[in-house]
Design a protein around this motif. Sequence first.
Motif, short mmCIF file in Angstrom:
data_model
loop_
_atom_site.label_atom_id
_atom_site.label_comp_id
_atom_site.label_asym_id
_atom_site.label_seq_id
_atom_site.Cartn_x
_atom_site.Cartn_y
_atom_site.Cartn_z
N GLU A 1 6.23 6.10 -15.07
CA GLU A 1 6.36 4.82 -14.38
C GLU A 1 6.33 4.94 -12.86
OE1 GLU A 1 9.84 2.83 -15.86
OE2 GLU A 1 9.30 3.16 -17.96
N THR A 2 6.51 6.16 -12.34
CA THR A 2 6.52 6.34 -10.88
C THR A 2 5.40 7.27 -10.42
OG1 THR A 2 8.90 5.95 -10.75
CG2 THR A 2 7.86 7.05 -8.87
N LEU A 3 5.39 8.52 -10.91
CA LEU A 3 4.43 9.50 -10.41
C LEU A 3 2.98 9.16 -10.78
CD1 LEU A 3 6.22 12.96 -10.86
CD2 LEU A 3 6.00 11.56 -8.80
N PHE A 4 2.74 8.83 -12.05
CA PHE A 4 1.37 8.53 -12.46
C PHE A 4 0.81 7.31 -11.72
CE2 PHE A 4 1.47 10.79 -16.88
CZ PHE A 4 1.51 12.01 -16.22
N PRO A 5 1.54 6.18 -11.67
CA PRO A 5 1.02 5.04 -10.92
C PRO A 5 0.83 5.34 -9.44
CG PRO A 5 2.76 4.34 -12.42
CD PRO A 5 2.77 5.83 -12.41
N TYR A 6 1.70 6.15 -8.86
CA TYR A 6 1.56 6.49 -7.44
C TYR A 6 0.28 7.28 -7.22
CZ TYR A 6 2.82 8.03 -2.74
OH TYR A 6 2.82 8.25 -1.38
N ALA A 7 0.01 8.25 -8.09
CA ALA A 7 -1.21 9.04 -7.95
C ALA A 7 -2.44 8.17 -8.13
CB ALA A 7 -1.21 10.18 -8.97
N SER A 8 -2.42 7.29 -9.13
CA SER A 8 -3.56 6.44 -9.39
C SER A 8 -3.84 5.51 -8.20
CB SER A 8 -3.32 5.61 -10.65
OG SER A 8 -4.46 4.86 -11.00
N ALA A 9 -2.79 4.94 -7.64
CA ALA A 9 -2.94 4.00 -6.53
C ALA A 9 -3.42 4.68 -5.25
CB ALA A 9 -1.61 3.28 -6.26
N ASN A 10 -3.13 5.98 -5.11
CA ASN A 10 -3.46 6.68 -3.88
C ASN A 10 -4.66 7.62 -3.99
OD1 ASN A 10 -1.21 6.19 -1.64
ND2 ASN A 10 -0.19 6.22 -3.63
N LEU A 11 -5.33 7.61 -5.14
CA LEU A 11 -6.49 8.47 -5.32
C LEU A 11 -7.57 8.18 -4.29
CD1 LEU A 11 -6.99 8.52 -9.20
CD2 LEU A 11 -6.67 10.53 -7.74
N ALA A 12 -7.94 6.92 -4.15
CA ALA A 12 -9.04 6.55 -3.25
C ALA A 12 -8.76 6.93 -1.80
CB ALA A 12 -9.37 5.07 -3.38
N PRO A 13 -7.62 6.50 -1.21
CA PRO A 13 -7.38 6.88 0.18
C PRO A 13 -7.23 8.37 0.39
CG PRO A 13 -5.47 5.76 -0.77
CD PRO A 13 -6.58 5.58 -1.72
N TYR A 14 -6.65 9.07 -0.60
CA TYR A 14 -6.48 10.51 -0.44
C TYR A 14 -7.84 11.22 -0.44
CZ TYR A 14 -4.84 15.28 -0.95
OH TYR A 14 -4.61 16.63 -0.74
N LEU A 15 -8.69 10.89 -1.40
CA LEU A 15 -10.01 11.52 -1.47
C LEU A 15 -10.86 11.17 -0.26
CD1 LEU A 15 -10.88 11.16 -5.27
CD2 LEU A 15 -10.23 13.24 -4.04
N GLU A 16 -10.75 9.94 0.21
CA GLU A 16 -11.51 9.53 1.39
C GLU A 16 -11.10 10.34 2.61
OE1 GLU A 16 -12.45 5.51 4.04
OE2 GLU A 16 -11.28 5.39 2.19
N THR A 17 -9.80 10.62 2.72
CA THR A 17 -9.29 11.37 3.87
C THR A 17 -9.61 12.85 3.78
OG1 THR A 17 -7.48 9.79 4.14
CG2 THR A 17 -7.20 11.95 5.18
N HIS A 18 -9.57 13.41 2.56
CA HIS A 18 -9.65 14.87 2.40
C HIS A 18 -10.94 15.34 1.74
CE1 HIS A 18 -5.38 15.34 3.52
NE2 HIS A 18 -5.17 14.24 2.81
N GLN A 19 -11.93 14.49 1.56
CA GLN A 19 -13.10 14.85 0.77
C GLN A 19 -13.94 15.98 1.38
OE1 GLN A 19 -16.18 11.79 0.55
NE2 GLN A 19 -15.14 10.67 2.17
N GLN A 20 -13.79 16.23 2.66
CA GLN A 20 -14.57 17.29 3.29
C GLN A 20 -13.89 18.66 3.19
OE1 GLN A 20 -17.64 16.77 4.17
NE2 GLN A 20 -17.39 14.60 3.68
N GLU A 21 -12.65 18.70 2.69
CA GLU A 21 -11.93 19.97 2.57
C GLU A 21 -12.47 20.74 1.36
OE1 GLU A 21 -7.77 19.11 2.45
OE2 GLU A 21 -7.86 17.85 4.26
N ALA A 22 -12.64 22.04 1.55
CA ALA A 22 -13.29 22.86 0.52
C ALA A 22 -12.54 22.84 -0.81
CB ALA A 22 -13.43 24.30 1.02
N ASN A 23 -11.22 22.90 -0.77
CA ASN A 23 -10.45 22.94 -2.02
C ASN A 23 -10.52 21.60 -2.77
OD1 ASN A 23 -8.91 21.68 -0.04
ND2 ASN A 23 -6.95 22.34 -0.91
N ILE A 24 -10.59 20.50 -2.03
CA ILE A 24 -10.71 19.19 -2.67
C ILE A 24 -12.09 19.02 -3.27
CG2 ILE A 24 -10.61 16.70 -2.33
CD1 ILE A 24 -7.91 18.16 -2.19
N ARG A 25 -13.11 19.45 -2.55
CA ARG A 25 -14.48 19.37 -3.08
C ARG A 25 -14.62 20.21 -4.35
NH1 ARG A 25 -18.31 17.36 0.50
NH2 ARG A 25 -19.95 18.62 -0.45
#
Length: 257
Positions: A28-52
């Motif tokens: 009820e907390t961690l999963f919804p938080y991750a789902s809601a923040n996937l887009a902004p997190y990937l947009e911010t970090h998509q150029q990092e080698a480990n994220i790619r």
Amino acid sequence: MNMILWEGISHVLLDIEGTTCPVSYVTETLFPYASANLAPYLETHQQEANIRALVQELETLWQQDTDQEAKDLLGHSRQSAELVCVGGILPYLRLLIRRDRKVTPLKDLQGKIWADGYARGELVGPLFDDVPTSLRRWQQEGLVLAVYSSGSIAAQQLIYQHSNHGDLRSLFSHWFDTHTGSKHKPSSYTLIAETMGCSPQAILFVSDSDSELQAASQGGLQVVCSQRESDKLQGLNTYPSINTFHQIQLKLQHEQA
């Protein structure tokens, strides 16, 4: 309060959900938080080698996924040419989170998102009140404490670092996640015993999952079911069960002589 005596124990291996914190915190907390923040997190970090690298691994899994909904999502992404960008994988990631699929690269990505949430004070690990005192008592008695969860090691450590009882990471000597192997396979528990340098019989594994307890027992570990009243319970008729760590009484291995 019924006490259960366990003999010959030198190590205590703990699950997290339903064992040291409520299952509801994860669902009820961690999963919804991750789902809601996937887009902004990937947009911010998509150029990092480990994220790619994580995204590429998840794209490969998506292409191989036999689940019909996953196939349908993949077909739509291919038609709209979305898969070539990081944002194109978001529907599949949300599907995995919704289904609570134990996918290691997803767990790694979730752990990174949660780290930001903990750092901002938006997340706090709600440990059961009996957990901190029991952990400290066991460590003082000479027991080696370890964690084994399907969540990434980074995510495990965040819960104990930012818990409602302060930073408890120093109480643990070992951390294990699905990089070690599935929690439903006896071989994973055998490997854990080898890694910790002890016999399987010297480990007490505490979990709320019947399938995990069965695998651990088949791997030679001693097991007990965590029966927390607020959580969905499993395996209560199969294994000894407790609803607080205070019911666990341990006779250490070196006390056997």
